[in-house]
Design a protein around this motif. Sequence first.
Motif, PDB file in Angstrom:
ATOM      1  N   LEU A  45       0.798  -1.218   0.000  1.00  0.00           N
ATOM      2  CA  LEU A  45       0.000   0.000   0.000  1.00  0.00           C
ATOM      3  C   LEU A  45       0.835   1.274   0.000  1.00  0.00           C
ATOM      4  O   LEU A  45       0.435   2.283  -0.588  1.00  0.00           O
ATOM      5  CB  LEU A  45      -0.935   0.015   1.225  1.00  0.00           C
ATOM      6  CG  LEU A  45      -2.023  -1.043   1.270  1.00  0.00           C
ATOM      7  CD1 LEU A  45      -2.788  -0.962   2.585  1.00  0.00           C
ATOM      8  CD2 LEU A  45      -2.989  -0.879   0.099  1.00  0.00           C
ATOM      9  N   GLY A  46       1.956   1.241   0.694  1.00  0.00           N
ATOM     10  CA  GLY A  46       2.729   2.465   0.861  1.00  0.00           C
ATOM     11  C   GLY A  46       2.282   3.208   2.110  1.00  0.00           C
ATOM     12  O   GLY A  46       1.252   2.881   2.715  1.00  0.00           O
ATOM     13  N   PRO A  47       3.023   4.228   2.528  1.00  0.00           N
ATOM     14  CA  PRO A  47       2.747   4.905   3.804  1.00  0.00           C
ATOM     15  C   PRO A  47       1.361   5.530   3.894  1.00  0.00           C
ATOM     16  O   PRO A  47       0.658   5.350   4.890  1.00  0.00           O
ATOM     17  CB  PRO A  47       3.846   5.991   3.871  1.00  0.00           C
ATOM     18  CG  PRO A  47       4.913   5.519   2.950  1.00  0.00           C
ATOM     19  CD  PRO A  47       4.218   4.759   1.862  1.00  0.00           C
ATOM     20  N   GLN A  48       0.935   6.264   2.871  1.00  0.00           N
ATOM     21  CA  GLN A  48      -0.343   6.970   2.948  1.00  0.00           C
ATOM     22  C   GLN A  48      -1.525   5.999   2.964  1.00  0.00           C
ATOM     23  O   GLN A  48      -2.425   6.115   3.801  1.00  0.00           O
ATOM     24  CB  GLN A  48      -0.480   7.955   1.790  1.00  0.00           C
ATOM     25  CG  GLN A  48       0.394   9.195   1.933  1.00  0.00           C
ATOM     26  CD  GLN A  48       0.044  10.257   0.905  1.00  0.00           C
ATOM     27  OE1 GLN A  48      -0.457   9.943  -0.176  1.00  0.00           O
ATOM     28  NE2 GLN A  48       0.314  11.500   1.231  1.00  0.00           N
ATOM     29  N   ASP A  49      -1.554   5.071   2.041  1.00  0.00           N
ATOM     30  CA  ASP A  49      -2.680   4.125   1.981  1.00  0.00           C
ATOM     31  C   ASP A  49      -2.705   3.215   3.205  1.00  0.00           C
ATOM     32  O   ASP A  49      -3.788   2.906   3.722  1.00  0.00           O
ATOM     33  CB  ASP A  49      -2.591   3.291   0.704  1.00  0.00           C
ATOM     34  CG  ASP A  49      -3.168   4.006  -0.496  1.00  0.00           C
ATOM     35  OD1 ASP A  49      -4.293   3.682  -0.899  1.00  0.00           O
ATOM     36  OD2 ASP A  49      -2.494   4.914  -1.028  1.00  0.00           O
ATOM     37  N   PHE A  50      -1.543   2.783   3.659  1.00  0.00           N
ATOM     38  CA  PHE A  50      -1.520   1.927   4.841  1.00  0.00           C
ATOM     39  C   PHE A  50      -1.979   2.705   6.078  1.00  0.00           C
ATOM     40  O   PHE A  50      -2.664   2.163   6.947  1.00  0.00           O
ATOM     41  CB  PHE A  50      -0.116   1.366   5.073  1.00  0.00           C
ATOM     42  CG  PHE A  50      -0.055   0.401   6.229  1.00  0.00           C
ATOM     43  CD1 PHE A  50      -0.635  -0.857   6.140  1.00  0.00           C
ATOM     44  CD2 PHE A  50       0.586   0.763   7.408  1.00  0.00           C
ATOM     45  CE1 PHE A  50      -0.583  -1.747   7.204  1.00  0.00           C
ATOM     46  CE2 PHE A  50       0.640  -0.119   8.478  1.00  0.00           C
ATOM     47  CZ  PHE A  50       0.068  -1.377   8.372  1.00  0.00           C
ATOM     48  N   GLY A  51      -1.605   3.990   6.141  1.00  0.00           N
ATOM     49  CA  GLY A  51      -2.080   4.821   7.239  1.00  0.00           C
ATOM     50  C   GLY A  51      -3.589   4.984   7.207  1.00  0.00           C
ATOM     51  O   GLY A  51      -4.262   4.905   8.241  1.00  0.00           O
ATOM     52  N   ALA A  52      -4.146   5.210   6.021  1.00  0.00           N
ATOM     53  CA  ALA A  52      -5.600   5.338   5.888  1.00  0.00           C
ATOM     54  C   ALA A  52      -6.298   4.041   6.262  1.00  0.00           C
ATOM     55  O   ALA A  52      -7.349   4.040   6.932  1.00  0.00           O
ATOM     56  CB  ALA A  52      -5.955   5.726   4.457  1.00  0.00           C
ATOM     57  N   TYR A  53      -5.725   2.933   5.839  1.00  0.00           N
ATOM     58  CA  TYR A  53      -6.269   1.610   6.187  1.00  0.00           C
ATOM     59  C   TYR A  53      -6.272   1.411   7.701  1.00  0.00           C
ATOM     60  O   TYR A  53      -7.276   0.971   8.281  1.00  0.00           O
ATOM     61  CB  TYR A  53      -5.434   0.539   5.494  1.00  0.00           C
ATOM     62  CG  TYR A  53      -5.666  -0.866   5.977  1.00  0.00           C
ATOM     63  CD1 TYR A  53      -6.733  -1.615   5.487  1.00  0.00           C
ATOM     64  CD2 TYR A  53      -4.809  -1.461   6.901  1.00  0.00           C
ATOM     65  CE1 TYR A  53      -6.941  -2.925   5.912  1.00  0.00           C
ATOM     66  CE2 TYR A  53      -5.010  -2.757   7.330  1.00  0.00           C
ATOM     67  CZ  TYR A  53      -6.079  -3.483   6.839  1.00  0.00           C
ATOM     68  OH  TYR A  53      -6.274  -4.769   7.274  1.00  0.00           O
ATOM     69  N   SER A  54      -5.183   1.768   8.368  1.00  0.00           N
ATOM     70  CA  SER A  54      -5.074   1.591   9.817  1.00  0.00           C
ATOM     71  C   SER A  54      -6.065   2.472  10.572  1.00  0.00           C
ATOM     72  O   SER A  54      -6.700   2.033  11.540  1.00  0.00           O
ATOM     73  CB  SER A  54      -3.643   1.894  10.280  1.00  0.00           C
ATOM     74  OG  SER A  54      -2.704   1.051   9.642  1.00  0.00           O
ATOM     75  N   VAL A  55      -6.215   3.716  10.131  1.00  0.00           N
ATOM     76  CA  VAL A  55      -7.147   4.641  10.784  1.00  0.00           C
ATOM     77  C   VAL A  55      -8.585   4.159  10.619  1.00  0.00           C
ATOM     78  O   VAL A  55      -9.373   4.161  11.571  1.00  0.00           O
ATOM     79  CB  VAL A  55      -6.987   6.071  10.220  1.00  0.00           C
ATOM     80  CG1 VAL A  55      -8.084   6.982  10.752  1.00  0.00           C
ATOM     81  CG2 VAL A  55      -5.621   6.623  10.574  1.00  0.00           C
ATOM     82  N   ALA A  56      -8.938   3.742   9.399  1.00  0.00           N
ATOM     83  CA  ALA A  56     -10.301   3.271   9.149  1.00  0.00           C
ATOM     84  C   ALA A  56     -10.627   2.046  10.002  1.00  0.00           C
ATOM     85  O   ALA A  56     -11.721   1.952  10.586  1.00  0.00           O
ATOM     86  CB  ALA A  56     -10.479   2.945   7.664  1.00  0.00           C
ATOM     87  N   LEU A  57      -9.676   1.116  10.092  1.00  0.00           N
ATOM     88  CA  LEU A  57      -9.906  -0.069  10.925  1.00  0.00           C
ATOM     89  C   LEU A  57     -10.013   0.296  12.397  1.00  0.00           C
ATOM     90  O   LEU A  57     -10.840  -0.261  13.127  1.00  0.00           O
ATOM     91  CB  LEU A  57      -8.784  -1.087  10.729  1.00  0.00           C
ATOM     92  CG  LEU A  57      -8.768  -1.889   9.433  1.00  0.00           C
ATOM     93  CD1 LEU A  57      -7.767  -3.032   9.541  1.00  0.00           C
ATOM     94  CD2 LEU A  57     -10.144  -2.440   9.104  1.00  0.00           C
ATOM     95  N   ALA A  58      -9.173   1.222  12.849  1.00  0.00           N
ATOM     96  CA  ALA A  58      -9.216   1.632  14.250  1.00  0.00           C
ATOM     97  C   ALA A  58     -10.573   2.224  14.603  1.00  0.00           C
ATOM     98  O   ALA A  58     -11.155   1.910  15.658  1.00  0.00           O
ATOM     99  CB  ALA A  58      -8.110   2.639  14.543  1.00  0.00           C
ATOM    100  N   ILE A  59     -11.105   3.055  13.717  1.00  0.00           N
ATOM    101  CA  ILE A  59     -12.430   3.644  13.958  1.00  0.00           C
ATOM    102  C   ILE A  59     -13.503   2.556  13.929  1.00  0.00           C
ATOM    103  O   ILE A  59     -14.405   2.525  14.778  1.00  0.00           O
ATOM    104  CB  ILE A  59     -12.731   4.727  12.912  1.00  0.00           C
ATOM    105  CG1 ILE A  59     -11.758   5.905  13.084  1.00  0.00           C
ATOM    106  CG2 ILE A  59     -14.174   5.209  13.030  1.00  0.00           C
ATOM    107  CD1 ILE A  59     -11.875   6.963  12.005  1.00  0.00           C
TER     108      ILE A  59
END
Length: 266
Positions: A45-59
């Motif tokens: 995914l790369g840094p940005q997409d992986f960060g978005a994935y992690s935030v969405a899952l956390a929420i």
Amino acid sequence: KEVAPAKVRAHPYRALQISALGTFGLRVVRGGLGFITSLILARLLGPQDFGAYSVALAIGWLLAGVAVVGTQQLLIREIAVACAQARWDRLQGVLRWTSRVVWLSAIALCGVAAAVAATLGDRLDPLILNSLWPALLLVPLGAQIARRQGAMQGLEQLITGQVPELLVQPLLMLGLIAVADTLAREGLTASLAVWLRVFATAVALWLGHRLLKHALPRVALGAHPEEGRRGWRRACAGFLVLSVTPLLVAQAPVAMLGSIRGAEEA
């Protein structure tokens, strides 16, 4: 003649040891598979997409934990008591009542979260926003999984009750990532990764439901549900505080960081 009572008393302790060891083993495997999954996703995914994935899952997982509203702990207690007293009507009643409560609370939380996301849409990172919409599906799925785990624990099926989430789901997620990375023309994205997690979670929920139905005593399947709503509501209110606190500690920092600083910072 004196040996028999000691053996009888030893059985519960032996069952407890087996359950503890089995749970520990499943969690070790789940931790290893989760670590491998995170490494693969971070690379693809790369840094940005992986960060978005992690935030969405956390929420999504945070809201799912709130949507359980303490029913997991309630089911552990009520089902154990119902089985001990052969109150099959009570068992069916608490299963039906908690399922209804969890569905309603999950839908309500999804509605509130969707309204907030739509209102703050211009202020949120587009990657996070696009990943958040499918992540909201994890709220009812994750809440029902937690509820079912409580029922399995009440039935003394601790190891079996955790197999769908701790073993099947991560293995399926790895397989889905491999297939998606091969077939996706533009490569794996954050929103697609969230959709894969939603699918894997839905399969785990379906499998867990089948296991719960199989674990229920046959005499309980045809029992007429009996409900004790007032006592159950009071118990859930106390259990909610105890269950949500550790979830806030685990998920809230990632969700807040990503919402404020953006996907790459998360």
